[in-house]
Design a protein around this motif. Structure first.
Motif, PDB file in Angstrom:
ATOM      1  N   PRO A 186       0.935  -1.313  -0.682  1.00  0.00           N
ATOM      2  CA  PRO A 186      -0.019   0.155   0.194  1.00  0.00           C
ATOM      3  C   PRO A 186       0.704   0.947  -0.071  1.00  0.00           C
ATOM      4  O   PRO A 186       2.099   1.306   1.151  1.00  0.00           O
ATOM      5  CB  PRO A 186      -1.019  -0.097   1.466  1.00  0.00           C
TER       6      PRO A 186
ATOM      7  N   THR B 297      -4.524   3.553  13.193  1.00  0.00           N
ATOM      8  CA  THR B 297      -5.692   3.043  11.823  1.00  0.00           C
ATOM      9  C   THR B 297      -4.536   3.602  10.759  1.00  0.00           C
ATOM     10  O   THR B 297      -5.341   3.316   9.853  1.00  0.00           O
ATOM     11  CB  THR B 297      -6.638   3.629  12.156  1.00  0.00           C
ATOM     12  N   LEU B 298      -3.831   4.527  10.831  1.00  0.00           N
ATOM     13  CA  LEU B 298      -3.043   5.047   9.464  1.00  0.00           C
ATOM     14  C   LEU B 298      -2.596   4.804   8.550  1.00  0.00           C
ATOM     15  O   LEU B 298      -1.492   3.468   9.127  1.00  0.00           O
ATOM     16  CB  LEU B 298      -2.638   6.888  10.050  1.00  0.00           C
ATOM     17  N   SER B 299      -2.071   5.493   7.546  1.00  0.00           N
ATOM     18  CA  SER B 299      -1.701   5.165   6.445  1.00  0.00           C
ATOM     19  C   SER B 299      -0.169   5.007   7.125  1.00  0.00           C
ATOM     20  O   SER B 299       0.607   6.329   7.536  1.00  0.00           O
ATOM     21  CB  SER B 299      -1.219   5.606   5.093  1.00  0.00           C
TER      22      SER B 299
END
Lengths: 334, 514
Positions: free
Chosen positions: B34, B414-416
């Motif tokens: 990702p 929860t962040l990239s």
């Protein structure tokens, strides 16, 4: 609704409510305010201890010595009360908290200064503190007739419809909430458990934070030493034996991560109440004490599974690479 | 059947190498994570009896390729062939079964087990009754060690061996499976020159047995000594490959560094001010020795070096994580002593660590709490936390860094990756430091985000912050730094002014290849 269900405190509250309603269909009056107040009062000591335990667990540690601490402190104040009936109760309570905090400080010091794993330290001090209670009492009991009436009765006095014991629990809950969310120590506790290395990098002294957490847990255990002896009107070496596991169970059920850094005061309280409701309900609806233990155990395992899944989801992004490596070594050596 | 004899069986045609068909071929392999394309259409061939050197900066995709070859990652695109037949590895075991084995940088071995147990862990020979055949383990271990020209006793525990001997055990373990393709991931990193010579003799032996070897190294002299072929990786692409004997070293450096440096890093011209931080004779018992430099207001000092040169260790000690054994530190003309990270933060020195997951963030905690953690002294009032102040602080830096998050109260986990990096940087900027140490600031993030981070670093320098930037990426170091200190094996290998900077100068200083 979906979001509500994802909030585990609300989910737990709903489960407790459903349980209470379910039990009241089998046992008349189970859900009456009087009985609920009774259950709360009955669970007060567990709630207080669970909050201390939670503080320690948040920092990625564990305190298995709380029940032994309780036993020693309870014995000490009971004997003091029996030997010197004139000592004011306030002094005895301060003494209980002080002794408990000191025993907690011993744990904290060993963990902090000697870098011994908390589970080993407190497993050791668990035995030592029980042994000390035995040495102190010579194996004897302090019975109700040796204690002064105020020592026995003040926690039972009803104020605004609730016994003082319950009010103490309420105060401790508010205090724990304040300390953990409004004081730098609370933040340091979450950070030390959430990622000890990052906490060090951010200038948090994790050793000191753990020390304070153990002192807190010890002080609360000491307070509970008095409360327990007064409630059951007897002090002997084996009081509250194995109760440290109940405190850990309450935390786990309440969503406090055993790996540290995750958990709320509401969770610890609800986890304790969950156990309290089960404990109070099962005899009422005619389930044997042995089945009770099995049921509590099953609930704990389910809670751990639930927690593990939730945590895995949250940590997925950054841990992927690490997981792949672990899998690799696992497969190669399998 | 005995694995050792099989290995010996496979050494028949040492002469027929150059014309031979490749054992392994990879065509158009891509690996996408990702936000990052770790490998982009890579094609390589490995020939029997030849060593192919894989060269590239950190983060160029070498490790990803190794992980694909050993079955840990499954590539998103592309094909692999062994002996011309298409193959896909669904697991690490599948790669081993296909004859691929890897000797890793930090080999996974077990100190408390014996040499024989280490070699055969996971594929121990069995007796008729299904129990472990110790005699065979010992005999085969001895045979393997003899093949490596070593007499290590298979019943000795690993913890009693030296690093070099452990390395031999790791090689023996890799060869104990029926391997035809051997990957050596920076095998010389921990070895002395003599041990490297021994290792190279072993590699020559493997070549004679007709094995194909993929040799990953930073060190050009070693590469030229042992390898026939080379592949250069840059930003996940194979940008050049060929025969080493036809290729001068400068050409390889150019391929490694690649793009025209000045175009990608439009460095903002900053007025360099008075000295802020002076480091004199900083030493650590094991990691670095006698490091001295000066850092001025608005300056970006690059620190370049190979992995293990002591760069991060130096920075961690400037930040109080470890204590130096000797040396002096002067901040704005006043001598200071830093004994803990909170001392450093108070003095105005902050460190943005390389591994943001491990060192940077408490993932379960909300964004704003992570950001305010080192600044709690400032956001609290008379000892009480003030959530409103914390949120205001977090909001300010979230806006400035263009942080993308649903809310500042969501857990950082929860962040990239790119947004997590922004939280780390924001957290340190919020302490309003004088000196900021950035350790590999763009490692593991994609090119677009890199440009944003570089722009931001320039901006900070323009505001008068002094910056120390540790990086293994030459373009980044060359493009961003006002001066560069090169470290090699814990020592300063020179400080170079911007007008004297070039890739060749830095690489030569870092590798000691003057």
């Amino acid at each position: 609704m979906n979001r509500l269900l994802k909030n585990r405190e609300i989910l737990l509250l709903a489960i407790i409510a459903i349980m209470v309603i379910g039990f009241s269909t089998r046992a008349q009056g189970f859900a009456s305010p009087g009985n609920l107040a009774n259950i709360f009062n009955d669970t007060s000591i567990l709630i207080i201890l669970a909050l201390g335990q939670m503080t320690v667990i948040l920092t990625k540690s564990i305190d298995l010595s709380v029940a032994a601490n309780l036993s020693f402190t309870g014995m000490a104040v009971a004997m003091a009360n029996a030997a010197y009936p004139d000592l004011p109760l306030a002094l005895l309570i301060v003494m209980a908290i002080g002794i408990g905090a000191f025993l907690g400080a011993i744990n904290g010091f060993l963990v902090w200064a000697l870098q011994i794993p908390p589970i080993v330290v407190t497993l050791g001090t668990l035995t030592i503190y029980r042994g000390m209670a035995f040495v102190l009492s010579g194996g004897g009991w302090v019975n109700a007739h040796q204690m002064t009436p105020s020592f026995l009765n003040i926690p039972r006095m009803s104020v605004l419809g609730l016994p003082i014991l319950s009010w103490i629990a309420v105060l401790i809950v508010l205090g724990a909430w304040f300390v953990l969310t409004r004081l730098p120590f609370g933040r340091a506790a979450y950070a030390s458990g959430g990622n000890p290395t990052a906490a060090v990098y951010a200038g948090v002294d994790i050793g000191w934070t753990r020390f304070l957490a153990f002192v807190t847990s010890g002080a609360l255990a000491g307070l509970c030493g008095y409360l327990w002896v007064s409630r059951y009107a007897v002090a002997y070496v084996d009081i509250a034996i194995g109760f440290e596991l109940d405190t850990v169970a309450a935390c786990v059920i309440g969503g406090i991560s055993i790996a540290g850094g995750i958990g709320t005061v509401a969770g610890a309280v609800l986890g304790s109440l969950f156990l309290g409701v089960i404990k109070n309900a099962l005899p009422v609806i005619g389930i044997s004490p042995f089945a009770q233990m099995a049921i509590s155990g099953i609930v704990i395992v389910l809670a751990v599974v639930f927690n593990a899944r939730a945590e895995k989801k949250a940590g997925r992004i950054i841990l992927r690479d690490r997981a792949a490596q672990d899998r690799n070594t696992g497969e190669v050596s399998a | 059947m005995n694995g050792v004899t099989k290995i010996q069986d496979r050494s028949p045609h040492p002469t027929a190498m150059t014309k031979a068909a490749p054992i392994l071929e990879m065509r158009g392999i891509s690996q996408i994570f990702p936000g990052v394309k770790a490998l982009d259409g890579v094609s390589i061939k490995l020939y029997p009896g030849q060593v192919t050197a894989l060269i590239g900066e950190n983060g160029a995709g070498k490790s990803t390729l190794v992980k694909i070859l050993t079955g840990i990652y499954r590539p998103n695109e592309g094909e692999m062939f062994i002996d011309g037949r298409p193959i896909a590895f669904h697991s690490a075991q599948a790669a081993i079964d296909a004859g691929v084995t890897a000797i890793h940088q930090e080999t996974v071995l077990f100190d408390e087990l014996t040499v024989g147990e280490n070699i055969f862990l996971g594929h121990a020979p069995r007796t008729r009754f299904g129990t472990i055949d110790w005699r065979q383990i010992n005999d085969r271990s001895k045979a393997l060690m003899r093949e490596l020209e070593s007499e290590i006793d298979p019943t000795v525990r690993l913890r009693d061996l030296s690093i070099a001997q452990r390395h031999l055990v790791a090689i023996a373990r890799a060869l104990s499976v029926e391997a035809r393709i051997v990957i050596m991931d920076e095998p010389t990193a921990a070895l002395s020159r003599k041990e490297i010579d021994d290792l190279f003799r072993i590699v020559e032996g493997l070549k004679r047995q007709g094995k194909a070897i993929l040799f990953i190294s930073h060190k050009f002299d070693e590469v030229y000594e042992i390898a026939e072929n080379f592949v250069v990786f840059r930003d996940g692409r194979a940008v050049g490959q060929g025969k080493l004997k036809d290729t001068p070293q400068d050409e390889i450096v150019r391929l490694m560094v690649g793009r025209d440096v000045q175009d990608v890093f439009p460095k903002v011209k900053v007025e360099i001010g008075a000295p802020v931080l002076a480091v004199e004779g900083y030493s650590h018992p094991t990691e670095f020795r006698d490091i001295s430099f000066e850092l001025r207001r608005g300056e970006i000092l690059g620190i370049y070096g190979l992995i293990g040169a002591g760069r991060s260790e130096l920075c961690q000690s400037l930040f109080g994580i470890t204590r130096p054994s000797s040396g002096r530190l002067t901040l704005e003309g006043r001598p200071i002593g830093i004994r803990s990270s909170s001392d450093a933060i108070r003095a105005g020195i902050v460190y943005v660590p390389e591994e943001r997951g491990r060192h940077g963030l408490a993932l379960p905690m909300p964004i704003f709490q992570n950001m305010s953690l080192p600044s709690l002294r400032k956001t609290s009032r008379s000892g009480f936390l003030k959530a409103a102040n914390e949120l205001a602080l977090a909001r300010k830096y979230a806006e400035r860094l263009d942080l993308r998050a649903a809310a500042l109260s969501v857990p950082v986990g929860t962040l990239s990756g790119g947004n997590q990096q922004k939280v780390v940087i924001g957290k340190w900027l919020a302490t309003r430091p004088k000196v900021i140490i950035l350790d590999e600031p763009t490692k593991g993030i994609d090119i677009g985000s890199k440009a944003a981070v570089h722009g931001f670093i320039s901006e900070l320098a323009a505001e008068g912050l002094s910056i120390i930037m540790v990086s293994s990426e030459l373009p980044e170091i060359l493009g961003m730094s006002d001066r560069v200190m090169v470290m090699r094996e814990g020592l300063s290998a020179g400080i170079f002014e911007r007008d004297r900077l070039s890739a060749e100068v830095l690489v030569r200083a870092a590798t000691g290849n003057q």
